[in-house]
Design a protein around this motif. Structure first.
Motif, mmCIF file in Angstrom:
data_model
loop_
_atom_site.group_PDB
_atom_site.id
_atom_site.type_symbol
_atom_site.label_atom_id
_atom_site.label_comp_id
_atom_site.label_asym_id
_atom_site.label_seq_id
_atom_site.Cartn_x
_atom_site.Cartn_y
_atom_site.Cartn_z
ATOM 1 N N GLU A 70 0.837 -1.191 0.135
ATOM 2 C CA GLU A 70 0.050 0.029 0.256
ATOM 3 C C GLU A 70 0.998 1.286 -0.044
ATOM 4 O O GLU A 70 0.680 2.208 -0.632
ATOM 5 N N ASP A 71 1.968 1.322 0.643
ATOM 6 C CA ASP A 71 2.809 2.362 0.821
ATOM 7 C C ASP A 71 3.563 2.471 -0.430
ATOM 8 O O ASP A 71 3.507 3.772 -0.842
ATOM 9 N N ILE A 72 3.851 1.653 -0.934
ATOM 10 C CA ILE A 72 4.736 1.783 -2.572
ATOM 11 C C ILE A 72 3.536 2.340 -3.647
ATOM 12 O O ILE A 72 4.039 2.907 -4.335
ATOM 13 N N SER A 73 2.332 1.526 -3.397
ATOM 14 C CA SER A 73 1.371 2.055 -4.278
ATOM 15 C C SER A 73 1.235 3.450 -4.361
ATOM 16 O O SER A 73 0.828 4.223 -5.185
ATOM 17 N N SER A 74 0.903 3.973 -2.865
ATOM 18 C CA SER A 74 0.682 5.561 -2.858
ATOM 19 C C SER A 74 1.650 6.350 -3.319
ATOM 20 O O SER A 74 1.683 7.406 -3.878
ATOM 21 N N ALA A 75 2.977 5.775 -3.105
ATOM 22 C CA ALA A 75 4.168 6.649 -3.328
ATOM 23 C C ALA A 75 4.375 6.695 -4.913
ATOM 24 O O ALA A 75 4.704 7.667 -5.522
ATOM 25 N N GLY A 76 3.871 5.474 -5.470
ATOM 26 C CA GLY A 76 3.995 5.425 -6.891
ATOM 27 C C GLY A 76 2.955 6.391 -7.759
ATOM 28 O O GLY A 76 3.192 6.839 -8.586
ATOM 29 N N THR A 77 1.799 6.375 -6.988
ATOM 30 C CA THR A 77 0.762 7.117 -7.498
ATOM 31 C C THR A 77 1.248 8.758 -7.310
ATOM 32 O O THR A 77 0.671 9.517 -8.297
ATOM 33 N N VAL A 78 1.570 9.157 -6.443
ATOM 34 C CA VAL A 78 2.215 10.451 -6.231
ATOM 35 C C VAL A 78 3.135 10.933 -7.229
ATOM 36 O O VAL A 78 3.207 11.977 -7.976
ATOM 37 N N LEU A 79 4.299 10.039 -7.297
ATOM 38 C CA LEU A 79 5.245 10.357 -8.209
ATOM 39 C C LEU A 79 4.833 10.119 -9.604
ATOM 40 O O LEU A 79 5.000 11.531 -10.416
ATOM 41 N N ASP A 82 2.640 13.853 -10.190
ATOM 42 C CA ASP A 82 3.529 14.872 -9.904
ATOM 43 C C ASP A 82 4.468 14.951 -11.165
ATOM 44 O O ASP A 82 4.525 16.111 -11.773
#
Length: 131
Positions: A70-79, A82
Motif C-alpha cells: 500500500e505504501d509503495i502504491s501510494s508513493a508511485g501514484t504521487v510520483l 507529480d
C-alpha cells in the motif's frame, strides 16, 4: 515539413510531435507506432502469466506485505501524478514561448513525455487518413 505563418503547420505526410515540437514524417510513425503499445501489452501479459503461475506464492506475499505494498502504491501514484503535472506545465511553458528547461531536466522530461498519456501523440490521427 512545416509551413504557415509561424511554420506551425505541418505539411502533407508530416505530423507535429509534441515531445520535440517538430514535424515528423508520418511514414516513421506508421512504421514504428505499434512498437510502444506492443511492448506495453507484452509486459502486461508476461506479468499476468507469471502471477497466475505463482498465484499461491503471490497471495502469501500480498497478505504478509500488505502495508508495504500500500505504501509503495501510494508513493508511485504521487510520483506519477507529480510527473504528469510537471510535464504539462513544461509543455504549456514551452508553447507560450518560454525558455527550454536546462540539462539534465529538459532531456529527462522529453524521455518521460509518454507519462502525459497523450494518445494522439502515440497514434497521430492526421497520419491515419489522406486528404
Amino acid at each position: 515539413g512545416a509551413g504557415g505563418p509561424l511554420c506551425a503547420v505541418c505539411g502533407d505526410g508530416f505530423y507535429l510531435r509534441q515531445a520535440t515540437m517538430m514535424c515528423e514524417l508520418c511514414e516513421v510513425a506508421n512504421r514504428t507506432g505499434w512498437l510502444g503499445p506492443a511492448i506495453f501489452f507484452g509486459c502486461i501479459l508476461i506479468v499476468a502469466v507469471v502471477a497466475y503461475l505463482l498465484k499461491d506464492t503471490v497471495k502469501k506475499v500480498l497478505t504478509q506485505r500488505k502495508k508495504l505494498i500500500e505504501d509503495i502504491s501510494s508513493a508511485g501514484t504521487v510520483l506519477f501524478v507529480d510527473l504528469q503535472i510537471i510535464l504539462l506545465v513544461k509543455s504549456n511553458h514551452s508553447s507560450l514561448g518560454g525558455s527550454e528547461m536546462p540539462s539534465p531536466y529538459g532531456p529527462l522530461l522529453k524521455h518521460l513525455s509518454f507519462l502525459t498519456l497523450d494518445l494522439i501523440q502515440w497514434l497521430p490521427l492526421n497520419c491515419a487518413y489522406e486528404d
